[in-house]
Design a protein around this motif. Structure first.
Motif, PDB file in Angstrom:
ATOM      1  N   GLN A 104      -6.870  -1.546  -8.275  1.00 46.33           N
ATOM      2  CA  GLN A 104      -5.488  -1.061  -8.162  1.00 46.33           C
ATOM      3  C   GLN A 104      -5.442   0.325  -7.532  1.00 46.33           C
ATOM      4  O   GLN A 104      -4.579   0.608  -6.685  1.00 46.33           O
ATOM      5  CB  GLN A 104      -4.860  -1.026  -9.567  1.00 46.33           C
ATOM      6  CG  GLN A 104      -3.335  -1.096  -9.567  1.00 46.33           C
ATOM      7  CD  GLN A 104      -2.803  -2.394  -8.992  1.00 46.33           C
ATOM      8  OE1 GLN A 104      -3.251  -3.474  -9.362  1.00 46.33           O
ATOM      9  NE2 GLN A 104      -1.878  -2.290  -8.053  1.00 46.33           N
ATOM     10  N   ASN A 105      -6.375   1.187  -7.921  1.00 43.72           N
ATOM     11  CA  ASN A 105      -6.425   2.538  -7.354  1.00 43.72           C
ATOM     12  C   ASN A 105      -6.690   2.498  -5.856  1.00 43.72           C
ATOM     13  O   ASN A 105      -6.138   3.294  -5.090  1.00 43.72           O
ATOM     14  CB  ASN A 105      -7.519   3.361  -8.047  1.00 43.72           C
ATOM     15  CG  ASN A 105      -7.147   3.749  -9.465  1.00 43.72           C
ATOM     16  OD1 ASN A 105      -5.963   3.763  -9.819  1.00 43.72           O
ATOM     17  ND2 ASN A 105      -8.137   4.049 -10.283  1.00 43.72           N
ATOM     18  N   GLU A 106      -7.530   1.556  -5.444  1.00 40.15           N
ATOM     19  CA  GLU A 106      -7.851   1.432  -4.022  1.00 40.15           C
ATOM     20  C   GLU A 106      -6.632   0.958  -3.230  1.00 40.15           C
ATOM     21  O   GLU A 106      -6.348   1.457  -2.134  1.00 40.15           O
ATOM     22  CB  GLU A 106      -9.027   0.448  -3.845  1.00 40.15           C
ATOM     23  CG  GLU A 106      -9.852   0.738  -2.620  1.00 40.15           C
ATOM     24  CD  GLU A 106     -11.255   0.184  -2.683  1.00 40.15           C
ATOM     25  OE1 GLU A 106     -11.617  -0.537  -1.737  1.00 40.15           O
ATOM     26  OE2 GLU A 106     -11.983   0.456  -3.652  1.00 40.15           O
ATOM     27  N   ILE A 107      -5.896   0.016  -3.790  1.00 40.55           N
ATOM     28  CA  ILE A 107      -4.675  -0.477  -3.136  1.00 40.55           C
ATOM     29  C   ILE A 107      -3.640   0.640  -3.041  1.00 40.55           C
ATOM     30  O   ILE A 107      -2.996   0.826  -1.997  1.00 40.55           O
ATOM     31  CB  ILE A 107      -4.095  -1.682  -3.908  1.00 40.55           C
ATOM     32  CG1 ILE A 107      -5.007  -2.907  -3.727  1.00 40.55           C
ATOM     33  CG2 ILE A 107      -2.683  -2.012  -3.428  1.00 40.55           C
ATOM     34  CD1 ILE A 107      -4.596  -4.105  -4.537  1.00 40.55           C
ATOM     35  N   ASN A 108      -3.471   1.385  -4.124  1.00 45.67           N
ATOM     36  CA  ASN A 108      -2.506   2.501  -4.138  1.00 45.67           C
ATOM     37  C   ASN A 108      -2.876   3.555  -3.107  1.00 45.67           C
ATOM     38  O   ASN A 108      -2.008   4.127  -2.437  1.00 45.67           O
ATOM     39  CB  ASN A 108      -2.448   3.134  -5.523  1.00 45.67           C
ATOM     40  CG  ASN A 108      -1.804   2.209  -6.537  1.00 45.67           C
ATOM     41  OD1 ASN A 108      -1.041   1.303  -6.182  1.00 45.67           O
ATOM     42  ND2 ASN A 108      -2.101   2.412  -7.810  1.00 45.67           N
ATOM     43  N   PHE A 109      -4.180   3.821  -2.972  1.00 45.66           N
ATOM     44  CA  PHE A 109      -4.643   4.808  -1.995  1.00 45.66           C
ATOM     45  C   PHE A 109      -4.323   4.336  -0.567  1.00 45.66           C
ATOM     46  O   PHE A 109      -3.874   5.119   0.268  1.00 45.66           O
ATOM     47  CB  PHE A 109      -6.155   5.031  -2.149  1.00 45.66           C
ATOM     48  CG  PHE A 109      -6.730   5.974  -1.138  1.00 45.66           C
ATOM     49  CD1 PHE A 109      -6.525   7.346  -1.257  1.00 45.66           C
ATOM     50  CD2 PHE A 109      -7.472   5.501  -0.055  1.00 45.66           C
ATOM     51  CE1 PHE A 109      -7.055   8.226  -0.321  1.00 45.66           C
ATOM     52  CE2 PHE A 109      -7.992   6.369   0.877  1.00 45.66           C
ATOM     53  CZ  PHE A 109      -7.795   7.720   0.748  1.00 45.66           C
ATOM     54  N   ILE A 110      -4.534   3.050  -0.311  1.00 45.77           N
ATOM     55  CA  ILE A 110      -4.249   2.478   1.020  1.00 45.77           C
ATOM     56  C   ILE A 110      -2.761   2.595   1.337  1.00 45.77           C
ATOM     57  O   ILE A 110      -2.375   2.935   2.445  1.00 45.77           O
ATOM     58  CB  ILE A 110      -4.706   1.005   1.071  1.00 45.77           C
ATOM     59  CG1 ILE A 110      -6.225   0.917   0.969  1.00 45.77           C
ATOM     60  CG2 ILE A 110      -4.238   0.331   2.358  1.00 45.77           C
ATOM     61  CD1 ILE A 110      -6.755  -0.475   0.674  1.00 45.77           C
ATOM     62  N   LYS A 111      -1.920   2.320   0.335  1.00 42.30           N
ATOM     63  CA  LYS A 111      -0.461   2.420   0.517  1.00 42.30           C
ATOM     64  C   LYS A 111      -0.056   3.848   0.870  1.00 42.30           C
ATOM     65  O   LYS A 111       0.784   4.079   1.751  1.00 42.30           O
ATOM     66  CB  LYS A 111       0.260   1.966  -0.745  1.00 42.30           C
ATOM     67  CG  LYS A 111       0.217   0.460  -0.973  1.00 42.30           C
ATOM     68  CD  LYS A 111       0.927   0.101  -2.268  1.00 42.30           C
ATOM     69  CE  LYS A 111       0.897  -1.418  -2.500  1.00 42.30           C
ATOM     70  NZ  LYS A 111       1.536  -1.763  -3.814  1.00 42.30           N
ATOM     71  N   LYS A 112      -0.659   4.828   0.207  1.00 41.98           N
ATOM     72  CA  LYS A 112      -0.328   6.227   0.473  1.00 41.98           C
ATOM     73  C   LYS A 112      -0.734   6.627   1.882  1.00 41.98           C
ATOM     74  O   LYS A 112      -0.020   7.344   2.579  1.00 41.98           O
ATOM     75  CB  LYS A 112      -1.044   7.137  -0.546  1.00 41.98           C
ATOM     76  CG  LYS A 112      -0.433   7.084  -1.938  1.00 41.98           C
ATOM     77  CD  LYS A 112      -1.201   7.999  -2.889  1.00 41.98           C
ATOM     78  CE  LYS A 112      -0.631   7.924  -4.288  1.00 41.98           C
ATOM     79  NZ  LYS A 112      -1.381   8.768  -5.246  1.00 41.98           N
ATOM     80  N   VAL A 113      -1.924   6.153   2.296  1.00 38.78           N
ATOM     81  CA  VAL A 113      -2.415   6.480   3.626  1.00 38.78           C
ATOM     82  C   VAL A 113      -1.481   5.908   4.696  1.00 38.78           C
ATOM     83  O   VAL A 113      -1.189   6.546   5.706  1.00 38.78           O
ATOM     84  CB  VAL A 113      -3.848   5.921   3.822  1.00 38.78           C
ATOM     85  CG1 VAL A 113      -4.280   6.013   5.286  1.00 38.78           C
ATOM     86  CG2 VAL A 113      -4.827   6.664   2.934  1.00 38.78           C
ATOM     87  N   LYS A 114      -0.968   4.697   4.457  1.00 40.42           N
ATOM     88  CA  LYS A 114      -0.072   4.039   5.413  1.00 40.42           C
ATOM     89  C   LYS A 114       1.255   4.783   5.543  1.00 40.42           C
ATOM     90  O   LYS A 114       1.918   4.724   6.576  1.00 40.42           O
ATOM     91  CB  LYS A 114       0.171   2.593   5.008  1.00 40.42           C
ATOM     92  CG  LYS A 114      -1.019   1.665   5.280  1.00 40.42           C
ATOM     93  CD  LYS A 114      -0.697   0.221   4.966  1.00 40.42           C
ATOM     94  CE  LYS A 114      -1.831  -0.692   5.353  1.00 40.42           C
ATOM     95  NZ  LYS A 114      -1.557  -2.116   5.058  1.00 40.42           N
ATOM     96  N   LEU A 115       1.654   5.449   4.464  1.00 35.56           N
ATOM     97  CA  LEU A 115       2.924   6.178   4.470  1.00 35.56           C
ATOM     98  C   LEU A 115       2.823   7.512   5.195  1.00 35.56           C
ATOM     99  O   LEU A 115       3.814   8.118   5.523  1.00 35.56           O
ATOM    100  CB  LEU A 115       3.398   6.414   3.030  1.00 35.56           C
ATOM    101  CG  LEU A 115       3.857   5.162   2.262  1.00 35.56           C
ATOM    102  CD1 LEU A 115       4.148   5.502   0.815  1.00 35.56           C
ATOM    103  CD2 LEU A 115       5.107   4.551   2.921  1.00 35.56           C
ATOM    104  N   LEU A 116       1.588   7.984   5.390  1.00 35.75           N
ATOM    105  CA  LEU A 116       1.417   9.295   6.047  1.00 35.75           C
ATOM    106  C   LEU A 116       1.742   9.219   7.536  1.00 35.75           C
ATOM    107  O   LEU A 116       1.500   8.226   8.180  1.00 35.75           O
ATOM    108  CB  LEU A 116      -0.033   9.771   5.851  1.00 35.75           C
ATOM    109  CG  LEU A 116      -0.433  10.102   4.408  1.00 35.75           C
ATOM    110  CD1 LEU A 116      -1.924  10.486   4.355  1.00 35.75           C
ATOM    111  CD2 LEU A 116       0.415  11.235   3.858  1.00 35.75           C
TER     112      LEU A 116
END
Length: 269
Positions: free
Chosen positions: A257-269
């Motif tokens: 879950q942490n890895e998915i959340n990190f990917i989502k944040k990166v995509k928003l940048l």
């Protein structure tokens, strides 16, 4: 073939009782454990009767002969006590890198013990004959030598009362190393079986190997997430395998879950 465990005893100081100590540990192991113990002395034993399991004057053998002798003993004995009591010579330094635990006798030699360890580590890296010797005895399993183990070298002042303590330490370390090897062997076999599972049936294959179905399915998704991010499939399996073996479903889920959340944040940048 036995899992030989080699324990070295050494002191830079003459008449420091190294041989007496090493022999007392050898006799303690024979008396208090069911392990097959043997003894090698770099120098000459004056009082003891030598045999196939009690060898002396190792210094008189060439390095090739020493290799052959240790290899033969490896098949016969569980623990070998190596008495390296002599002046610090090239011959001693050639053999010390193969020990699993090294005791440096003499309280005043604690700093020397650390320096000696650094020399041994240097020899392991740069001396071809030492590297060949280690490979000859251990195959490719260099991790068994425990190159990063902080307490591998111990400086101490010997007294006869400490025989029991040191004997227990040697035996406990041998048992721990034995269990580690068996655990590693078991995990390697499991990982090889996982590599043979068809990619699309990964979770099914894991479940057939005894992994809980939910955990197997989660691991399947985690591996495919890594692959979708560009990682090689087998590399992803290898990187995540320790999680599968050592972590609970909840722990794996949190990391996933942490890895998915990190990917989502990166995509928003």
């Amino acid at each position: 073939m036995r899992d030989m465990y080699l324990v070295g005893f050494y002191s830079p100081k003459a008449k420091s009782g190294v041989t007496e100590l090493a022999l007392s540990i050898y006799n303690w192991l024979k008396l208090n454990t069911n392990t097959a113990a043997a003894f090698i002395s770099y120098g000459k034993l004056e009082k003891e009767e030598t045999s196939n399991e009690l060898v002396h004057e190792f210094s008189k053998l060439s390095l090739t002969e020493q290799k052959r002798k240790v290899k033969l003993m490896k098949d016969e004995y569980d623990i070998i006590i190596y008495d390296a009591s002599s002046q610090l010579s090239e011959g001693v330094l050639k053999l010390l890198p193969i020990v699993d635990r090294l005791f440096v006798v003499g309280e005043e030699h604690t700093d020397f013990a650390v320096k000696l360890q650094k020399i041994i580590q240097f020899d392991k890296i740069f001396d071809k004959s030492v590297k060949n010797f280690i490979t000859h005895l251990r195959g490719s399993k260099t991790f068994i030598i425990r190159e990063n183990k902080e307490d591998r070298v111990i400086g101490f002042n010997y007294s006869k009362n400490e025989t029991n303590t040191i004997g227990q330490m040697v035996y406990t370390d041998y048992v721990t190393r034995y269990l580690e090897e068996k655990f590693i062997e078991k995990n390697i076999k499991t990982f090889k079986k996982i590599l043979r599972i068809p990619k699309k049936d990964l979770y099914k294959g894991l479940h057939e190997l005894g992994i809980d179905f939910e955990k197997a399915l989660l691991f399947h998704e985690y591996v495919f997430l890594r692959e979708a991010l560009g990682q090689d499939y087998q590399e992803a399996l290898g990187n995540l395998f320790p999680l599968l073996i050592n972590s609970t479903y909840k722990e794996i889920f949190e990391k996933f879950q942490n890895e998915i959340n990190f990917i989502k944040k990166v995509k928003l940048l």
